[in-house]
Design an enzyme around this catalytic site. Structure first.
Site, PDB file in Angstrom:
ATOM      1  N   HIS A   1       0.819  -1.211   0.000  1.00  0.00           N
ATOM      2  CA  HIS A   1       0.000   0.000   0.000  1.00  0.00           C
ATOM      3  C   HIS A   1       0.852   1.261   0.000  1.00  0.00           C
ATOM      4  O   HIS A   1       0.436   2.293  -0.525  1.00  0.00           O
ATOM      5  CB  HIS A   1      -0.939   0.002   1.209  1.00  0.00           C
ATOM      6  CG  HIS A   1      -2.177  -0.795   0.989  1.00  0.00           C
ATOM      7  ND1 HIS A   1      -3.439  -0.309   1.230  1.00  0.00           N
ATOM      8  CD2 HIS A   1      -2.353  -2.059   0.528  1.00  0.00           C
ATOM      9  CE1 HIS A   1      -4.342  -1.231   0.931  1.00  0.00           C
ATOM     10  NE2 HIS A   1      -3.702  -2.304   0.517  1.00  0.00           N
ATOM     11  N   ASP A   2       2.028   1.194   0.582  1.00  0.00           N
ATOM     12  CA  ASP A   2       2.891   2.375   0.587  1.00  0.00           C
ATOM     13  C   ASP A   2       3.663   2.505  -0.720  1.00  0.00           C
ATOM     14  O   ASP A   2       3.650   3.548  -1.363  1.00  0.00           O
ATOM     15  CB  ASP A   2       3.873   2.313   1.756  1.00  0.00           C
ATOM     16  CG  ASP A   2       4.728   3.573   1.827  1.00  0.00           C
ATOM     17  OD1 ASP A   2       4.150   4.666   1.952  1.00  0.00           O
ATOM     18  OD2 ASP A   2       5.957   3.469   1.740  1.00  0.00           O
TER      19      ASP A   2
ATOM     20  N   GLY B   1       5.323   5.423  -4.926  1.00  0.00           N
ATOM     21  CA  GLY B   1       6.661   4.933  -4.636  1.00  0.00           C
ATOM     22  C   GLY B   1       7.019   4.861  -3.163  1.00  0.00           C
ATOM     23  O   GLY B   1       6.174   4.967  -2.277  1.00  0.00           O
TER      24      GLY B   1
ATOM     25  N   ASP C   1       7.999   5.964   0.077  1.00  0.00           N
ATOM     26  CA  ASP C   1       8.105   7.179   0.881  1.00  0.00           C
ATOM     27  C   ASP C   1       7.575   7.032   2.304  1.00  0.00           C
ATOM     28  O   ASP C   1       7.633   7.973   3.090  1.00  0.00           O
ATOM     29  CB  ASP C   1       7.386   8.344   0.196  1.00  0.00           C
ATOM     30  CG  ASP C   1       5.912   8.057  -0.053  1.00  0.00           C
ATOM     31  OD1 ASP C   1       5.408   7.032   0.446  1.00  0.00           O
ATOM     32  OD2 ASP C   1       5.266   8.858  -0.747  1.00  0.00           O
TER      33      ASP C   1
ATOM     34  N   SER D   1       4.751   7.231   3.350  1.00  0.00           N
ATOM     35  CA  SER D   1       3.690   8.205   3.614  1.00  0.00           C
ATOM     36  C   SER D   1       2.492   7.559   4.298  1.00  0.00           C
ATOM     37  O   SER D   1       1.709   8.240   4.968  1.00  0.00           O
ATOM     38  CB  SER D   1       3.249   8.881   2.313  1.00  0.00           C
ATOM     39  OG  SER D   1       2.850   7.913   1.353  1.00  0.00           O
TER      40      SER D   1
ATOM     41  N   GLU E   1      -3.188   8.920   4.518  1.00  0.00           N
ATOM     42  CA  GLU E   1      -3.479   7.697   3.777  1.00  0.00           C
ATOM     43  C   GLU E   1      -4.004   6.600   4.693  1.00  0.00           C
ATOM     44  O   GLU E   1      -4.890   5.832   4.322  1.00  0.00           O
ATOM     45  CB  GLU E   1      -2.205   7.199   3.081  1.00  0.00           C
ATOM     46  CG  GLU E   1      -1.702   8.072   1.957  1.00  0.00           C
ATOM     47  CD  GLU E   1      -0.387   7.554   1.394  1.00  0.00           C
ATOM     48  OE1 GLU E   1      -0.194   6.325   1.357  1.00  0.00           O
ATOM     49  OE2 GLU E   1       0.453   8.381   1.006  1.00  0.00           O
TER      50      GLU E   1
ATOM     51  N   THR F   1      -0.005 -17.659   8.841  1.00  0.00           N
ATOM     52  CA  THR F   1      -1.117 -17.144   8.053  1.00  0.00           C
ATOM     53  C   THR F   1      -0.662 -16.146   6.996  1.00  0.00           C
ATOM     54  O   THR F   1       0.267 -15.380   7.213  1.00  0.00           O
ATOM     55  CB  THR F   1      -2.152 -16.477   8.972  1.00  0.00           C
ATOM     56  OG1 THR F   1      -3.260 -16.062   8.179  1.00  0.00           O
ATOM     57  CG2 THR F   1      -1.576 -15.284   9.690  1.00  0.00           C
TER      58      THR F   1
ATOM     59  N   ASP G   1       1.262 -20.525   0.631  1.00  0.00           N
ATOM     60  CA  ASP G   1       1.623 -21.500  -0.393  1.00  0.00           C
ATOM     61  C   ASP G   1       0.828 -21.244  -1.668  1.00  0.00           C
ATOM     62  O   ASP G   1       0.119 -20.246  -1.780  1.00  0.00           O
ATOM     63  CB  ASP G   1       1.389 -22.924   0.124  1.00  0.00           C
ATOM     64  CG  ASP G   1      -0.055 -23.164   0.551  1.00  0.00           C
ATOM     65  OD1 ASP G   1      -0.925 -22.322   0.222  1.00  0.00           O
ATOM     66  OD2 ASP G   1      -0.313 -24.176   1.213  1.00  0.00           O
TER      67      ASP G   1
END
Length: 227
Positions: free
Chosen positions: A12-13, A18, A20, A22, A34, A86, A146
């Site tokens: 997600h970042d 890119g 950062d 954030s 965010e 998990t 897997d």
């Protein structure tokens, strides 16, 4: 399991503008962060891991290791860890429309395996007001990272529409089948993808700053921070 959350945080970042970090910034009176967007709240987790790592690093080598570095290293270590644990989970609200409100002609997505759809309905009852109901992402082996995910997709047992859409294109369908057959191929491709994602729009030198606290920028009036 926090490991899967850290891998998701990396995605997600890094995939949005890119590397950062954030996604670690807190909201302010003038800006919604965010992390507080519907895509990330309340599902994104692991912020405290980055906070703890940053505090320890600042204590011994202040201003050297960026918040973006910590996000990447935490995800890398988590990938190794989750091979025996998990792989993640999904909130029911993220796919409930496939169960109860798919289209004007069918309340349930006809592409879903009927037995799997029945299982999802038991786990995510219609009309539930609990926003924290979750299911394992991988129903056949929820505790192991897997290739069973790809086996499940071939059996129409993926919770998201985007999962099943992989079978609608010849190229992506071929990749699903290859990964389902060859766990070593999948592991290699996954590692390569993580490395490539970590190289998206990397900012170096004076283009950004190394934050002292990953939740806030170092100074006032900085519209956008790299790290």
């Amino acid at each position: 399991m926090i490991a899967a959350g850290l891998v998701r945080m990396h995605f997600h970042d890094y995939f949005i503008r890119g590397c950062d970090a954030s996604v670690l910034l807190d909201s302010t009176s003038t800006n919604t962060a965010e992390k507080d967007s519907p895509a990330n709240k309340p599902s994104l987790r692991g912020y405290e891991v980055n906070d703890n790592a940053k505090a320890k690093l600042e204590a011994v080598c202040p201003g050297i290791v960026s918040c973006a570095d910590i996000v990447a290293f935490a995800a890398r270590d988590s990938v190794e860890f989750i091979r025996a644990h998990t792989i993640g989970r999904s909130h029911c609200w993220a796919f409930s429309s496939r169960l109860y409100n798919f289209s004007s002609t069918s309340s349930q997505d006809p592409s879903l395996d009927p037995s799997y759809a029945a299982l999802l309905k038991r786990q995510c009852p219609q009309g539930s007001t609990n926003p924290n109901l979750v299911i394992p992402m991988n129903p056949s082996s929820p505790g192991i990272a897997d290739v069973a995910y790809y086996v499940d997709i071939l059996a129409n047992r993926g919770p998201f529409t985007s999962d099943q859409t992989l079978l609608t294109d010849a190229e992506t369908a071929s990749q699903v089948k290859q990964n389902a057959r060859d766990p070593y191929l999948w592991a290699s491709q996954f590692a390569d993808a993580m490395i490539k994602m970590g190289q998206i729009s990397v900012i170096t030198g004076n283009a950004g700053e190394i934050r002292t606290n990953c939740r806030v920028v170092n100074g006032e009036g900085l519209e956008y921070l790299h790290q």
